[in-house]
Motif scaffolding. Structure first.
Motif, short mmCIF file in Angstrom:
data_model
loop_
_atom_site.label_atom_id
_atom_site.label_comp_id
_atom_site.label_asym_id
_atom_site.label_seq_id
_atom_site.Cartn_x
_atom_site.Cartn_y
_atom_site.Cartn_z
N MET A 1 -7.13 10.25 -20.99
CA MET A 1 -7.72 11.59 -20.97
C MET A 1 -8.73 11.73 -19.83
O MET A 1 -9.40 12.75 -19.72
CB MET A 1 -8.40 11.88 -22.31
N SER A 2 -8.85 10.71 -18.99
CA SER A 2 -9.89 10.71 -17.95
C SER A 2 -9.46 11.38 -16.66
O SER A 2 -10.26 11.54 -15.74
CB SER A 2 -10.32 9.27 -17.66
N GLY A 3 -8.18 11.76 -16.55
CA GLY A 3 -7.71 12.44 -15.35
C GLY A 3 -7.44 11.52 -14.17
O GLY A 3 -7.38 11.98 -13.03
N LEU A 4 -7.25 10.22 -14.41
CA LEU A 4 -6.96 9.29 -13.33
C LEU A 4 -5.56 9.52 -12.77
O LEU A 4 -4.66 9.99 -13.47
CB LEU A 4 -7.05 7.85 -13.84
N THR A 5 -5.37 9.18 -11.50
CA THR A 5 -4.03 9.19 -10.93
C THR A 5 -3.21 8.09 -11.60
O THR A 5 -3.77 7.17 -12.19
CB THR A 5 -4.08 8.93 -9.41
N ASP A 6 -1.90 8.20 -11.47
CA ASP A 6 -1.03 7.18 -12.08
C ASP A 6 -1.36 5.79 -11.55
O ASP A 6 -1.32 4.80 -12.29
CB ASP A 6 0.44 7.50 -11.81
N ASN A 7 -1.70 5.70 -10.25
CA ASN A 7 -2.01 4.40 -9.65
C ASN A 7 -3.26 3.79 -10.28
O ASN A 7 -3.29 2.62 -10.67
CB ASN A 7 -2.21 4.58 -8.14
N MET A 8 -4.33 4.60 -10.39
CA MET A 8 -5.58 4.11 -10.98
C MET A 8 -5.41 3.86 -12.48
O MET A 8 -6.03 2.97 -13.04
CB MET A 8 -6.70 5.11 -10.72
N LEU A 9 -4.55 4.66 -13.11
CA LEU A 9 -4.29 4.46 -14.54
C LEU A 9 -3.63 3.11 -14.78
O LEU A 9 -3.93 2.42 -15.75
CB LEU A 9 -3.40 5.60 -15.06
N GLU A 10 -2.73 2.71 -13.89
CA GLU A 10 -2.09 1.39 -14.00
C GLU A 10 -3.13 0.27 -13.95
O GLU A 10 -3.07 -0.68 -14.71
CB GLU A 10 -1.07 1.20 -12.85
N ILE A 11 -4.10 0.42 -13.02
CA ILE A 11 -5.14 -0.61 -12.88
C ILE A 11 -6.00 -0.65 -14.14
O ILE A 11 -6.29 -1.73 -14.68
CB ILE A 11 -6.03 -0.31 -11.65
N SER B 1 0.83 -1.20 0.00
CA SER B 1 0.00 0.00 0.00
C SER B 1 0.87 1.25 0.00
O SER B 1 0.53 2.25 -0.63
CB SER B 1 -0.94 0.00 1.22
N GLN B 2 2.01 1.22 0.71
CA GLN B 2 2.94 2.35 0.68
C GLN B 2 3.50 2.54 -0.72
O GLN B 2 3.64 3.66 -1.20
CB GLN B 2 4.08 2.10 1.68
N HIS B 3 3.82 1.42 -1.38
CA HIS B 3 4.34 1.49 -2.76
C HIS B 3 3.30 2.09 -3.70
O HIS B 3 3.62 2.92 -4.54
CB HIS B 3 4.72 0.09 -3.23
N GLN B 4 2.05 1.68 -3.50
CA GLN B 4 0.98 2.21 -4.36
C GLN B 4 0.79 3.70 -4.11
O GLN B 4 0.55 4.46 -5.05
CB GLN B 4 -0.33 1.45 -4.10
N LEU C 1 -2.20 -7.06 -8.86
CA LEU C 1 -1.69 -5.69 -8.78
C LEU C 1 -1.38 -5.25 -7.35
O LEU C 1 -0.78 -4.20 -7.15
CB LEU C 1 -2.71 -4.73 -9.40
N GLY C 2 -1.80 -6.05 -6.36
CA GLY C 2 -1.57 -5.67 -4.97
C GLY C 2 -2.38 -4.47 -4.54
O GLY C 2 -1.90 -3.60 -3.81
N VAL C 3 -3.64 -4.39 -5.03
CA VAL C 3 -4.52 -3.27 -4.70
C VAL C 3 -5.83 -3.82 -4.16
O VAL C 3 -6.08 -5.02 -4.14
CB VAL C 3 -4.79 -2.39 -5.94
N ASP C 4 -6.71 -2.91 -3.72
CA ASP C 4 -8.01 -3.31 -3.22
C ASP C 4 -8.95 -3.64 -4.38
O ASP C 4 -8.89 -3.01 -5.45
CB ASP C 4 -8.65 -2.19 -2.38
N CYS C 5 -9.84 -4.60 -4.15
CA CYS C 5 -10.79 -5.01 -5.17
C CYS C 5 -11.71 -3.85 -5.56
O CYS C 5 -12.15 -3.74 -6.70
CB CYS C 5 -11.62 -6.19 -4.66
N GLU C 6 -12.00 -2.96 -4.59
CA GLU C 6 -12.86 -1.81 -4.87
C GLU C 6 -12.24 -0.88 -5.91
O GLU C 6 -12.95 -0.31 -6.75
CB GLU C 6 -13.14 -1.01 -3.58
#
Length: 434
Positions: free
Chosen positions: A90-100, A6-9, A125-130
């Protein structure tokens, strides 16, 4: 471990990617044909780039030997993912959400469906399912309507919802009577729903105007011959991996103004030269990095699956993107880009690199069976069935459990069967030859 992830994300989310880093990520996910076009365009735009001549050969990364390009090619449509990637960026996502979101788009099949379990994607991806679910919903809101669905039912319902028909007769029919729609069994639908036959007929006609393969609207009309970027010879003792340099033009730095002293003295000209030289060096470096990354990832996958490749490629071992990422020290989204839309010649066959990965299902004795292996078992059972009495998904579920020791639900059997474009039992009986 979870706190570290989570710190890495959070770090990735705050990190701003440089143009060269973004270029590196983009070209890593490109198919060989798209990358060749990208390089051709870069050469026309940058006078300090020059294509290498006489690259019609391949280089053995590990042994340094030259060999001939394989003649075998396969047909592949233009990748529909690129249009979606352009929309998502072009959706303005953060880099983290863009990776997902990019990971999910690379998981999309040629119909436009994203069938991977959200829990599996989150684990990779080591992220939350939400977070994965949020990104999937965003993809499903993009054009064309129906993109990103898990199956044909959801695909059609997404299109109906986009038309404002979320509570319509069409919605109800798609939800419970898709087989009857295919057979135009108006009588049964009308009887079951207690709706006038004429209204059902009109609704079915409307449903048939929807597109069950939304990716087809963003596919090119013509297919291209694709030469595999990677080649491997696999036997029971070793793997020999080669990178096919003949598939992508090589580049070198070239200065056409080296002896033009008037231009060199001009400040604006020097600025132009420096910017373009830096861009040229950056692209050459990124292409080398792409080669190194692909070879490292492919080498690990091939050695992990060596026995299965040598004996029976349909029974590969369970191996996930997350596991490859951990073993090669790359981020899971990097692995997703490497395996997406890339092809490898394995001995005499050309296969998608991604086909060598598979999530696993536990056998009753605790061992893992890859999903690819389970799908092959289901396909074999169906091929051997009595055409006058084809097995339904529940019966296949029972056979897998009792005979093969594979305990998956009837619903999972249905999902795997549908992913292989195999009809359900009642439709197989209708089309089977006596």
């Amino acid at each position: 471990m979870k706190n570290k992830l989570s710190q890495h994300q959070r770090f990735l989310q705050k990190m701003s990617l440089t143009p060269q880093m973004r270029q590196s990520l983009n070209i890593l996910g490109m198919s060989v044909s798209d990358l060749a076009e990208y390089i051709d365009f870069a050469v026309t735009q940058n006078p300090f780039l020059k294509k290498l001549i006489d690259e019609k050969r391949s280089f053995d990364k590990y042994r340094g030997e030259i060999s001939q390009i394989p003649d075998k090619t396969i047909k592949q449509d233009e990748d529909p993912r690129h249009a979606l990637l352009s929309q998502i960026k072009m959706s303005g996502l953060t880099d983290n959400m863009l990776e997902i979101a990019e990971y999910l788009i690379y998981e999309m099949d040629d119909n436009g469906y994203i069938t991977i379990d959200l829990e599996e994607a989150a684990e990779d991806l080591g992220v939350d399912c939400e977070e994965v679910s949020e990104c999937l919903c965003l993809i499903q809101e993009m054009e064309p309507a129906g993109i990103g669905a898990k199956d044909i039912k959801e695909c059609l319902q997404l299109q109906l919802k986009r038309k404002g028909k979320g509570n319509s007769l069409e919605w109800r029919i798609v939800g419970s009577f898709l087989s009857e729609v295919a057979q135009e069994n108006i009588e049964k639908i009308a009887k079951e729903l207690k709706v006038d036959r004429a209204k059902v007929k009109e609704a079915v006609s409307s449903i048939k105007k929807l597109n069950p393969r939304p990716a087809s609207t963003i596919l090119a009309k013509e297919s291209k011959n694709v030469i595999p970027e990677l080649m491997a010879k696999v036997d029971e003792k070793k793997v020999r991996l080669e990178l096919n340099r003949g598939s992508i033009p090589g580049l070198k730095l070239y200065n056409p103004y080296a002896n033009d002293f008037d231009i060199i003295k001009d400040p604006q000209a020097r600025k132009f030269m420096q910017e373009n030289i830096n861009a040229a060096k950056g692209l050459i470096d990124n292409l080398k990095r792409r080669e190194d990354t692909m070879c490292k990832v492919a080498d690990y996958i091939l050695n992990f699956q060596r026995d299965a490749i040598y004996r029976d490629i349909h029974h590969i071992r369970s191996l996930t993107i997350k596991e490859v990422a951990h073993a090669t020290n790359f981020h899971p989204s990097t692995i997703s880009r490497v395996v997406s839309n890339k092809y490898i010649q394995l001995n005499d066959d050309v296969v998608p690199l991604k086909s060598l990965l598979s999530h696993g299902i536990k056998h009753v004795d605790g061992q893992l069976h890859s999903k690819t292996s389970i799908k092959k078992t289901i396909e074999t059972l169906i091929k051997r069935e009595d055409p006058s009495r084809p097995a339904n998904d529940g019966e296949i579920h029972q056979v897998l459990k009792k005979v093969a020791g594979i305990n998956i639900s009837r619903r999972t059997v249905a999902k795997y069967r549908a992913s292989m474009r195999i009809l359900p039992a009642h439709l197989r009986k209708k089309v089977s030859k006596a």
